[in-house]
Design a protein around this motif. Structure first.
Motif, PDB file in Angstrom:
ATOM      1  N   ARG A  62      41.836  36.107  40.249  1.00  0.00           N
ATOM      2  CA  ARG A  62      40.625  37.070  40.005  1.00  0.00           C
ATOM      3  C   ARG A  62      39.125  37.064  40.300  1.00  0.00           C
ATOM      4  O   ARG A  62      38.113  36.300  41.167  1.00  0.00           O
ATOM      5  CB  ARG A  62      40.728  38.178  39.976  1.00  0.00           C
ATOM      6  CG  ARG A  62      39.812  39.078  40.369  1.00  0.00           C
ATOM      7  CD  ARG A  62      39.175  40.202  39.775  1.00  0.00           C
ATOM      8  NE  ARG A  62      38.656  41.931  40.902  1.00  0.00           N
ATOM      9  CZ  ARG A  62      38.372  42.132  39.910  1.00  0.00           C
ATOM     10  NH1 ARG A  62      39.493  43.041  39.479  1.00  0.00           N
ATOM     11  NH2 ARG A  62      37.597  43.403  40.598  1.00  0.00           N
TER      12      ARG A  62
ATOM     13  N   HIS B  78      46.052  39.566  51.239  1.00  0.00           N
ATOM     14  CA  HIS B  78      45.308  38.293  50.358  1.00  0.00           C
ATOM     15  C   HIS B  78      44.328  37.782  50.624  1.00  0.00           C
ATOM     16  O   HIS B  78      42.959  37.752  51.265  1.00  0.00           O
ATOM     17  CB  HIS B  78      45.791  38.265  48.537  1.00  0.00           C
ATOM     18  CG  HIS B  78      44.463  37.507  48.116  1.00  0.00           C
ATOM     19  ND1 HIS B  78      43.386  37.521  47.239  1.00  0.00           N
ATOM     20  CD2 HIS B  78      44.440  35.814  47.870  1.00  0.00           C
ATOM     21  CE1 HIS B  78      42.774  36.493  46.475  1.00  0.00           C
ATOM     22  NE2 HIS B  78      43.445  35.660  47.142  1.00  0.00           N
TER      23      HIS B  78
ATOM     24  N   ASN C  39      39.626  39.719  48.400  1.00  0.00           N
ATOM     25  CA  ASN C  39      38.982  40.773  47.195  1.00  0.00           C
ATOM     26  C   ASN C  39      40.379  42.073  47.046  1.00  0.00           C
ATOM     27  O   ASN C  39      39.932  42.643  46.098  1.00  0.00           O
ATOM     28  CB  ASN C  39      38.043  41.594  48.009  1.00  0.00           C
ATOM     29  CG  ASN C  39      36.554  40.533  47.907  1.00  0.00           C
ATOM     30  OD1 ASN C  39      36.584  39.525  46.547  1.00  0.00           O
ATOM     31  ND2 ASN C  39      35.573  40.678  49.265  1.00  0.00           N
ATOM     32  N   ILE C  40      41.623  41.107  47.097  1.00  0.00           N
ATOM     33  CA  ILE C  40      41.946  42.626  47.243  1.00  0.00           C
ATOM     34  C   ILE C  40      43.435  42.221  46.870  1.00  0.00           C
ATOM     35  O   ILE C  40      43.396  40.796  47.164  1.00  0.00           O
ATOM     36  CB  ILE C  40      42.642  43.701  48.328  1.00  0.00           C
ATOM     37  CG1 ILE C  40      42.799  42.859  49.448  1.00  0.00           C
ATOM     38  CG2 ILE C  40      41.397  44.591  48.457  1.00  0.00           C
ATOM     39  CD1 ILE C  40      43.479  43.813  50.818  1.00  0.00           C
TER      40      ILE C  40
ATOM     41  N   ASP D  42      46.475  44.495  39.639  1.00  0.00           N
ATOM     42  CA  ASP D  42      45.861  45.508  40.995  1.00  0.00           C
ATOM     43  C   ASP D  42      45.495  47.164  41.191  1.00  0.00           C
ATOM     44  O   ASP D  42      44.455  47.074  42.081  1.00  0.00           O
ATOM     45  CB  ASP D  42      46.840  44.492  42.841  1.00  0.00           C
ATOM     46  CG  ASP D  42      46.592  42.900  42.398  1.00  0.00           C
ATOM     47  OD1 ASP D  42      45.241  42.888  42.379  1.00  0.00           O
ATOM     48  OD2 ASP D  42      47.245  42.534  42.919  1.00  0.00           O
TER      49      ASP D  42
ATOM     50  N   HIS E 168      42.202  48.272  40.439  1.00  0.00           N
ATOM     51  CA  HIS E 168      41.904  49.085  41.472  1.00  0.00           C
ATOM     52  C   HIS E 168      41.123  47.514  42.476  1.00  0.00           C
ATOM     53  O   HIS E 168      40.410  47.893  43.238  1.00  0.00           O
ATOM     54  CB  HIS E 168      40.806  49.916  41.113  1.00  0.00           C
ATOM     55  CG  HIS E 168      40.579  51.289  40.089  1.00  0.00           C
ATOM     56  ND1 HIS E 168      41.824  52.641  40.775  1.00  0.00           N
ATOM     57  CD2 HIS E 168      40.398  51.193  39.431  1.00  0.00           C
ATOM     58  CE1 HIS E 168      41.760  53.052  39.761  1.00  0.00           C
ATOM     59  NE2 HIS E 168      41.412  51.923  38.526  1.00  0.00           N
ATOM     60  N   THR E 169      42.566  46.788  42.832  1.00  0.00           N
ATOM     61  CA  THR E 169      41.704  45.472  43.715  1.00  0.00           C
ATOM     62  C   THR E 169      42.809  45.120  44.543  1.00  0.00           C
ATOM     63  O   THR E 169      44.344  44.801  45.219  1.00  0.00           O
ATOM     64  CB  THR E 169      41.772  44.250  42.500  1.00  0.00           C
ATOM     65  OG1 THR E 169      43.159  44.349  42.404  1.00  0.00           O
ATOM     66  CG2 THR E 169      40.964  44.081  42.325  1.00  0.00           C
ATOM     67  N   THR E 170      43.597  47.212  45.474  1.00  0.00           N
ATOM     68  CA  THR E 170      44.498  47.012  45.951  1.00  0.00           C
ATOM     69  C   THR E 170      43.867  47.297  47.889  1.00  0.00           C
ATOM     70  O   THR E 170      42.766  47.396  47.597  1.00  0.00           O
ATOM     71  CB  THR E 170      45.878  48.504  45.870  1.00  0.00           C
ATOM     72  OG1 THR E 170      44.871  49.735  45.670  1.00  0.00           O
ATOM     73  CG2 THR E 170      46.773  48.281  44.805  1.00  0.00           C
TER      74      THR E 170
END
Length: 189
Positions: free
Chosen positions: A71, A165, A170-171, A181, A185-187
């Motif tokens: 990330r 991804h 960004n996820i 994730d 909170h990167t789902t």
């Protein structure tokens, strides 16, 4: 001097031949086996539970390191972001960090600080766990991109998240796990 520069450039390539790409797996597999054998043949000044705990913590810490590297480094800072964008452009190419770079980084940022700050036994056992985590990551990432079809439900899920991804960078930064994730909170919203 030109030969030396060519040798250094070859060590730092991000796109490899299939052979060089597979050497990375062999080196890490061998490192894990050799460290494990060393620990069995030369017991360290730690209890069995302490050894197991250090190995487990090293292995589990890899998932956070993997997430943070992916990330915060691979998507933001040159030359890493350029290398990683090549992987996004050519997901089936044999692209990986040069073994000398990844192994050197682990030695300098994990093993040596633990050796100096704690004990050689803690450094060795924690690093063994980290190498196990890295090897699991490398195999998982390879399988996501090169095994058709995925050979398990778990691997199918890993591929699905990783494909998301690749289509939306960004996820889903986790490869072996999406725990970070979810926590960060990167789902997919």
């Amino acid at each position: 001097m030109a030969d030396f520069k060519h040798s250094v450039d070859a060590l730092l390539l991000i796109k490899h031949s299939k052979f060089a790409y597979m050497v990375d797996f062999a080196v890490y597999f061998l490192a894990v086996i050799l460290l494990a054998c060393y620990l069995v043949l030369h017991p360290v000044a730690l209890s069995v539970w302490s050894v197991a705990t250090c190995i487990l913590l090293g292995s589990l810490s890899w998932s956070l390191i993997e997430y943070c590297l992916h990330r915060f480094i691979l998507h933001r800072y040159l030359p890493f972001s350029h290398w990683h964008s090549e992987h996004h452009r050519q997901p089936r190419a044999f692209i990986c960090t040069a073994t000398v770079v990844s192994l050197g980084t682990i030695a300098l940022t994990v093993y040596l600080p633990l050796y100096w700050l704690l004990t050689p036994a803690v450094a060795m056992t924690f690093t063994l766990g980290l190498l196990i985590g890295y090897l699991a990551y490398a195999i998982t990432h390879h399988a996501i991109h090169h095994w058709d079809p995925p050979r398990s439900h778990w691997l199918q899920q890993r591929r699905k998240m990783h494909c998301l991804h690749h289509s939306s960078p960004n996820i889903y930064f986790g490869v072996t796990s999406n725990i970070w994730d979810h926590l960060l909170h990167t789902t997919k919203p």
